[in-house]
Scaffold this active site. Structure first.
Site, PDB file in Angstrom:
ATOM      1  N   ASP A  64       7.062 -10.001  -6.786  1.00 48.91           N
ATOM      2  CA  ASP A  64       7.983  -9.572  -5.729  1.00 48.91           C
ATOM      3  C   ASP A  64       7.236  -9.575  -4.397  1.00 48.91           C
ATOM      4  O   ASP A  64       6.030  -9.805  -4.363  1.00 48.91           O
ATOM      5  CB  ASP A  64       8.569  -8.180  -6.037  1.00 48.91           C
ATOM      6  CG  ASP A  64       7.501  -7.177  -6.383  1.00 48.91           C
ATOM      7  OD1 ASP A  64       6.391  -7.263  -5.817  1.00 48.91           O
ATOM      8  OD2 ASP A  64       7.753  -6.299  -7.223  1.00 48.91           O
ATOM      9  N   ASP A  66       6.455  -7.650  -0.721  1.00 54.69           N
ATOM     10  CA  ASP A  66       6.479  -6.428   0.082  1.00 54.69           C
ATOM     11  C   ASP A  66       6.150  -6.799   1.520  1.00 54.69           C
ATOM     12  O   ASP A  66       5.283  -7.639   1.777  1.00 54.69           O
ATOM     13  CB  ASP A  66       5.432  -5.430  -0.433  1.00 54.69           C
ATOM     14  CG  ASP A  66       5.658  -5.079  -1.895  1.00 54.69           C
ATOM     15  OD1 ASP A  66       6.778  -4.687  -2.239  1.00 54.69           O
ATOM     16  OD2 ASP A  66       4.721  -5.227  -2.706  1.00 54.69           O
ATOM     17  N   ASP A 140      -4.483   1.328  -1.864  1.00 53.00           N
ATOM     18  CA  ASP A 140      -5.386   1.717  -2.959  1.00 53.00           C
ATOM     19  C   ASP A 140      -6.609   0.803  -3.087  1.00 53.00           C
ATOM     20  O   ASP A 140      -7.735   1.209  -2.793  1.00 53.00           O
ATOM     21  CB  ASP A 140      -4.627   1.869  -4.291  1.00 53.00           C
ATOM     22  CG  ASP A 140      -3.673   0.723  -4.614  1.00 53.00           C
ATOM     23  OD1 ASP A 140      -3.664  -0.266  -3.860  1.00 53.00           O
ATOM     24  OD2 ASP A 140      -2.962   0.812  -5.636  1.00 53.00           O
TER      25      ASP A 140
HETATM   26  P1  ATP Z   1       2.996  -5.485  -8.254  1.00 50.91           P
HETATM   27  O1  ATP Z   1       4.205  -5.485  -7.344  1.00 50.91           O
HETATM   28  O2  ATP Z   1       2.576  -6.817  -8.733  1.00 50.91           O
HETATM   29  O3  ATP Z   1       3.113  -4.477  -9.336  1.00 50.91           O
HETATM   30  P2  ATP Z   1       1.701  -4.396  -5.946  1.00 50.91           P
HETATM   31  O4  ATP Z   1       0.259  -4.275  -5.576  1.00 50.91           O
HETATM   32  O5  ATP Z   1       2.586  -5.154  -5.009  1.00 50.91           O
HETATM   33  O6  ATP Z   1       1.742  -4.996  -7.404  1.00 50.91           O
HETATM   34  P3  ATP Z   1       3.492  -2.223  -5.475  1.00 50.91           P
HETATM   35  O7  ATP Z   1       3.720  -1.006  -6.303  1.00 50.91           O
HETATM   36  O8  ATP Z   1       4.598  -3.164  -5.237  1.00 50.91           O
HETATM   37  O9  ATP Z   1       2.253  -2.957  -6.160  1.00 50.91           O
HETATM   38  O10 ATP Z   1       2.913  -1.712  -4.085  1.00 50.91           O
HETATM   39  C1  ATP Z   1       2.772  -2.536  -2.947  1.00 50.91           C
HETATM   40  C2  ATP Z   1       1.502  -2.164  -2.228  1.00 50.91           C
HETATM   41  O11 ATP Z   1       1.581  -0.816  -1.794  1.00 50.91           O
HETATM   42  C3  ATP Z   1       0.224  -2.251  -3.050  1.00 50.91           C
HETATM   43  O12 ATP Z   1      -0.311  -3.532  -3.089  1.00 50.91           O
HETATM   44  C4  ATP Z   1      -0.673  -1.273  -2.309  1.00 50.91           C
HETATM   45  O13 ATP Z   1      -1.191  -1.857  -1.156  1.00 50.91           O
HETATM   46  C5  ATP Z   1       0.304  -0.192  -1.887  1.00 50.91           C
HETATM   47  N1  ATP Z   1       0.381   0.867  -2.898  1.00 50.91           N
HETATM   48  C6  ATP Z   1       1.251   0.949  -3.927  1.00 50.91           C
HETATM   49  N2  ATP Z   1       1.041   2.045  -4.660  1.00 50.91           N
HETATM   50  C7  ATP Z   1       0.009   2.679  -4.085  1.00 50.91           C
HETATM   51  C8  ATP Z   1      -0.684   3.890  -4.372  1.00 50.91           C
HETATM   52  N3  ATP Z   1      -0.332   4.634  -5.400  1.00 50.91           N
HETATM   53  N4  ATP Z   1      -1.697   4.238  -3.551  1.00 50.91           N
HETATM   54  C9  ATP Z   1      -2.025   3.479  -2.485  1.00 50.91           C
HETATM   55  N5  ATP Z   1      -1.425   2.343  -2.171  1.00 50.91           N
HETATM   56  C10 ATP Z   1      -0.421   1.935  -2.958  1.00 50.91           C
HETATM   57 MG    MG Z   2       4.731  -5.366  -5.147  1.00 49.52          MG
END
Ligand code: ATP
Ligand code: MG
Length: 421
Positions: A64, A66, A140
Site C-alpha cells: 500500500d 502512505d 520507527d
Molecule cells: P506495511 O504497510 O508494509 O505493513 P509500513 O512500514 O508502511 O509497512 P504502516 O503501518 O503502513 O507500515 O506505517 C507507515 C509508516 O508509518 C511506517 O513505515 C513508519 O514510518 C510509520 N510507523 C508506523 N507505525 C509506527 C510505529 N508504531 N512507530 C513509529 N512509526 C511508525
Molecule cells: Mg504502509
C-alpha cells in the site's frame, strides 16, 4: 545499484538526496500520485513515505502507499471528497479511490509536550505537528523513514535508511529501549519486516525481547488483533511464528498456546501456501489452531455439562489479542465439528459433508493428521469420501468400524418397576 550523495553537514539538518535508484516505476501508484499532486497544487509539501519506499528499494511490490504532508489532517480531509480522519492514538486521513485507500499523515514531531505518555513512557496520543525532518525522526526504523519525491524523483534520507536497506538491517531511529517503551508493538513490526524482507534485526533491539513481551500485555488487545492479522496473514506466517515461538512474545499474545505445537507450525505454513496460490484465508482458522489445545484440555476437564469450554477458551484470550466475535464463532464451529468428523455417524454423514464449516473442519483435521498418526486414517477416509460417488461412499461406510449400539432404556419398564416398588 544504489548510490547516494551525502551533503556536507551544516547546522540545519540536511538529508541525503538519493537520485540514483530504480524505484520510480514500482512506486508510481496513480492514486498516491494524485493525492500528492492535489496537495502540491494547494501549496503543500507531500511525499510517499514508509513501507512503499522501503519495499520498492528492496525490489518488492509495495502493498500500500502512505503519503506524508505538511497540510493539517483537517485540510487534507477538505481537499478530498472521499476521505475521513481515522485513529485516536495516531490520527491520519484515509483517502478512498474505489476499493483503494491512501493513508495520509501530517508531519509530526517525536519530542513534544503534545505527545501524551503513560508513566512507563508509552505513547498514548501523538498529535504534535512538525517539520519533514522532525517527522523522519519520529518514525520507527531507519528503513521506514525514507521519503520519495515524485517531482524530483529523489529519495530523501535523514537517517541513513538507504544504507541500512543495503545492509538488510532493521535499526531503530534513536535509543531502542525508549523506542520500545514508547510503543512495544514496534518489536512485532521488527519481526514482521524481518520475515518479509529477510532483514536481520539489530541486536540492540533483540536484547529487549523479554522486557517487550511483558509490556505488550499493556497494549490494547484490539490493536494487537490488527497486528496479529499483519503478522500471520501476509504470506510469511511460518517465518514469523518460528521467530515468535522461541520468545516470551508468543505467550504475551496467546498465553494458552503451546509454542512447540506441530499443528500451529503446519497451519502457519499452510496459510502462507494458500496466500501464495491466491486461496482465501480467514483469521478464524488460525485462531482455532492457536487455541485448540486449550479448548481440548477444557473439554476433557469438563465436570459440569452446562459449561461451554469453547466460550471459556475464547473469553480468556480476549485480554491479550482480542478476537472479534465472528472469528471466535468460526473457531468454535471448527472445534465442534471435529468430534463429528471423528465419529462419522452413519445417519448424518451426508448432512455433515454439506455443513458450512465442513471444509474448514476437514482442513483442520488434515493439518492435525500431519503430526498425528491416529488422525491420519480418519483424514484419509474423509478425503476418499469426498472424491467418491454414491457406491464408492457406501463401500467407505461399510469399512467403518462398527460402534456398539447404545442400549435404549425402556421407559415403560422403568415406570412399571417404579410402580411395583
Ligand atoms: P506495511 O504497510 O508494509 O505493513 P509500513 O512500514 O508502511 O509497512 P504502516 O503501518 O503502513 O507500515 O506505517 C507507515 C509508516 O508509518 C511506517 O513505515 C513508519 O514510518 C510509520 N510507523 C508506523 N507505525 C509506527 C510505529 N508504531 N512507530 C513509529 N512509526 C511508525
Ligand atoms: Mg504502509
Amino acid at each position: 545499484m544504489l548510490k547516494f550523495f551525502r551533503r556536507k553537514s551544516t547546522k540545519a539538518p540536511k538529508p541525503n538526496r538519493v537520485r540514483e535508484h530504480a524505484i520510480r516505476k514500482q512506486i508510481s501508484d496513480a492514486n498516491a500520485l494524485t493525492v500528492i499532486e492535489v496537495l502540491n497544487a494547494n501549496g503543500f509539501q507531500a511525499y510517499l513515505v514508509g513501507g512503499c519506499v522501503r519495499d520498492a528499494l528492496c525490489g518488492v511490490k509495495p502493498k500500500d502507499f502512505d503519503v506524508a504532508t505538511n497540510a493539517t489532517l483537517e485540510t487534507v480531509r477538505k481537499l478530498f471528497r472521499r476521505s475521513r480522519i481515522v485513529g485516536k492514538r495516531f490520527p491520519i486521513v484515509h483517502v478512498r479511490f474505489g476499493r483503494d485507500l491512501i493513508e495520509v499523515s501530517t508531519f509530526r514531531q517525536s519530542i513534544s509536550d503534545k505527545i501524551v505518555h503513560d508513566d512507563k513512557g508509552m505513547i498514548l496520543r501523538d498529535n504534535a505537528f512538525g517539520t519533514l525532518h522532525e517527522d523522519a525522526f519520529r518514525r520507527d526504523f531507519t528503513a521506514n523513514a525514507l521519503y520519495y519525491d515524485p517531482n524530483s524523483d529523489e529519495i530523501i534520507d535523514f537517517v541513513d535508511g538507504v544504507a541500512d536497506i543495503q545492509r538488510k538491517l532493521l535499526r531503530f531511529i534513536g535509543d531502542p529501549k525508549t523506542r520500545l517503551a514508547e510503543d512495544p508493538v514496534r518489536m512485532l513490526r521488527a519481526i514482521r519486516f524481518s520475515a518479509k524482507l529477510g532483514f536481520s534485526i539489530d541486536q540492540q533491539i533483540l536484547n529487549y525481547t523479554n522486557e517487550t513481551a511483558n509490556s505488550l500485555k499493556t497494549v490494547s488487545p484490539a490493536r494487537l488483533f490488527d497486528e496479529f492479522l499483519k503478522l500471520f496473514l501476509s504470506g510469511y506466517a511460518e517465518q514469523v511464528w518460528r521467530q515468535v515461538r522461541e520468545t516470551p512474545i508468543a505467550g504475551a499474545l496467546f498465553p494458552c498456546c503451546i509454542p512447540s505445537s506441530p499443528l500451529v507450525l503446519a497451519a502457519m505454513r499452510n496459510t502462507d501456501e494458500r496466500i501464495l496460490s491466491g486461496a482465501s484465508v480467514t483469521p478464524g482458522f488460525l485462531i482455532a489452531v492457536l487455541l485448540w489445545d486449550d479448548f481440548c484440555a477444557r473439554s476433557l476437564d469438563q465436570d459440569d455439562p452446562e459449561d461451554d469450554p469453547a466460550f471459556t477458551t475464547l473469553k480468556n484470550q480476549q485480554s491479550y489479542v482480542a478476537i472479534p466475535r465472528r472469528f471466535g464463532a468460526f473457531a468454535r464451529e471448527v472445534w465442534l465439528i471435529q468430534e463429528r468428523l471423528h465419529k462419522r455417524n452413519l445417519k448424518s454423514l451426508d448432512r455433515l459433508a454439506t455443513h458450512k464449516r465442513f471444509r474448514a473442519g476437514y482442513d483442520f483435521l488434515c493439518l492435525q493428521a500431519e503430526s498425528n498418526e491416529q488422525i491420519a486414517p480418519i483424514a484419509d477416509w474423509w478425503t476418499a469420501f469426498q472424491a467418491a460417488d454414491g457406491s464408492g461412499r457406501q463401500t467407505l461406510v461399510s469399512q467403518l468400524p462398527k460402534t456398539p449400539r447404545k442400549r435404549r432404556r425402556n421407559r415403560n419398564r422403568t415406570k412399571m418397576t417404579e410402580k411395583i416398588q
